[in-house]
Scaffold this active site. Structure first.
Site, PDB file in Angstrom:
ATOM      1  N   GLY A 181       0.785  -1.231   0.000  1.00 15.85           N
ATOM      2  CA  GLY A 181       0.000   0.000   0.000  1.00 15.85           C
ATOM      3  C   GLY A 181       0.815   1.277   0.000  1.00 15.85           C
ATOM      4  O   GLY A 181       0.354   2.316  -0.460  1.00 15.85           O
ATOM      5  N   ASP A 182       2.037   1.217   0.528  1.00 15.66           N
ATOM      6  CA  ASP A 182       2.944   2.366   0.505  1.00 15.66           C
ATOM      7  C   ASP A 182       4.353   1.821   0.304  1.00 15.66           C
ATOM      8  O   ASP A 182       5.245   2.008   1.123  1.00 15.66           O
ATOM      9  CB  ASP A 182       2.848   3.162   1.802  1.00 15.66           C
ATOM     10  N   CYS A 183       4.522   1.146  -0.823  1.00 18.28           N
ATOM     11  CA  CYS A 183       5.737   0.368  -1.068  1.00 18.28           C
ATOM     12  C   CYS A 183       6.884   1.268  -1.526  1.00 18.28           C
ATOM     13  O   CYS A 183       7.385   1.156  -2.649  1.00 18.28           O
ATOM     14  CB  CYS A 183       5.444  -0.709  -2.109  1.00 18.28           C
TER      15      CYS A 183
END
Length: 251
Positions: A181-183
């Site tokens: 999701g927030d890679c």
């Protein structure tokens, strides 16, 4: 550190331990780093509840911090976790070694996609993401200073409303996978020549696999083009796709 403001259950676990403050990241939370623990302190958030669920579900499936204690009071949330070994992917030791950095980033993405998504407690559907985007836009909650330079203006979209309308009318086919999701590089840890884990899973859940690819690519680009720190001329972000054996649709 004045531990008086901490919940009693957490204060007992960290009292007297040396610590530093980690200021990397954009979440707005305060993160205290102890020798073997990390304490994240922030305002109440639905994302934190989802992160706690996902992190507990991921135990034994993916290298992520183990939750030691999660507490809430009238104003704040306190998430005490174990620390991961190694360094962030944006550490100079890896930015200076694209021959090591790029294959490790590709391996990190494959590790995410290898997680069996059956039973995952959180689903990030595209319709839900677009609805959240529209709500954020209509309520003035979008920070446009973080947009790519080419997003708006000549060759781009006329305004944010035009961009959102385009996204709503051009939905890609879904390739479901477990998504961080927030890679971004600060959320991926390497220990030597291996991927040692992932942190900051507030947006994690079942989502399209290209969500993580796009965020990882953008983070790689900005961590090497001088946006954050000095430019790394020997790093070519588009080579990430070669290591993933994927052909990007740039359009």
């Amino acid at each position: 550190m004045d531990t008086l403001y901490l919940p009693e259950s957490i204060r007992r676990l960290v009292a007297g331990l040396p610590y530093t403050v980690n200021e990397t990241g954009m979440s707005g939370s305060k993160v205290l780093m102890f020798p073997e623990l990390a304490l994240k302190i922030g305002s109440h958030s639905v994302l934190t509840d989802g992160m706690v669920q996902v992190m507990r579900w991921l135990e034994g499936k993916l290298p992520v911090p183990r939750i030691v204690r999660f507490e809430k009071d009238g104003e704040k949330e306190y998430l005490l976790m174990t620390r991961l070994p190694g360094k962030m992917a944006c550490d100079k030791a890896y930015l200076d070694r694209p021959d090591l950095l790029l294959p490790l980033l590709a391996e990190a993405l494959r590790m995410l996609w290898a997680v069996d998504i059956s039973g995952c407690p959180i689903s990030r559907t595209l319709d839900g993401e677009l609805a959240h985007a529209r709500f954020s836009l209509e309520n003035g909650r979008v920070d446009f200073s973080r947009c790519e330079p080419e997003t708006f203006g000549p060759g781009g979209f006329k305004n944010p409303e035009a961009l959102l309308a385009w996204l709503e009318n051009n939905k890609p086919p879904l390739e479901p996978a477990f998504s961080h999701g927030d890679c971004c590089l600060p959320n991926i840890f390497f220990d030597g020549n291996r991927v040692s884990g992932f942190i900051d899973l507030g947006d994690a859940g079942v989502a399209d696999k290209w969500r993580d690819i796009s965020l990882c690519f953008r983070s790689l680009k900005h961590n090497t083009d001088g946006t954050y720190g000095r430019a790394q001329r020997d790093v070519h972000p588009e080579r990430l796709f070669d290591f993933l054996d994927l052909r990007p649709d740039w359009e």
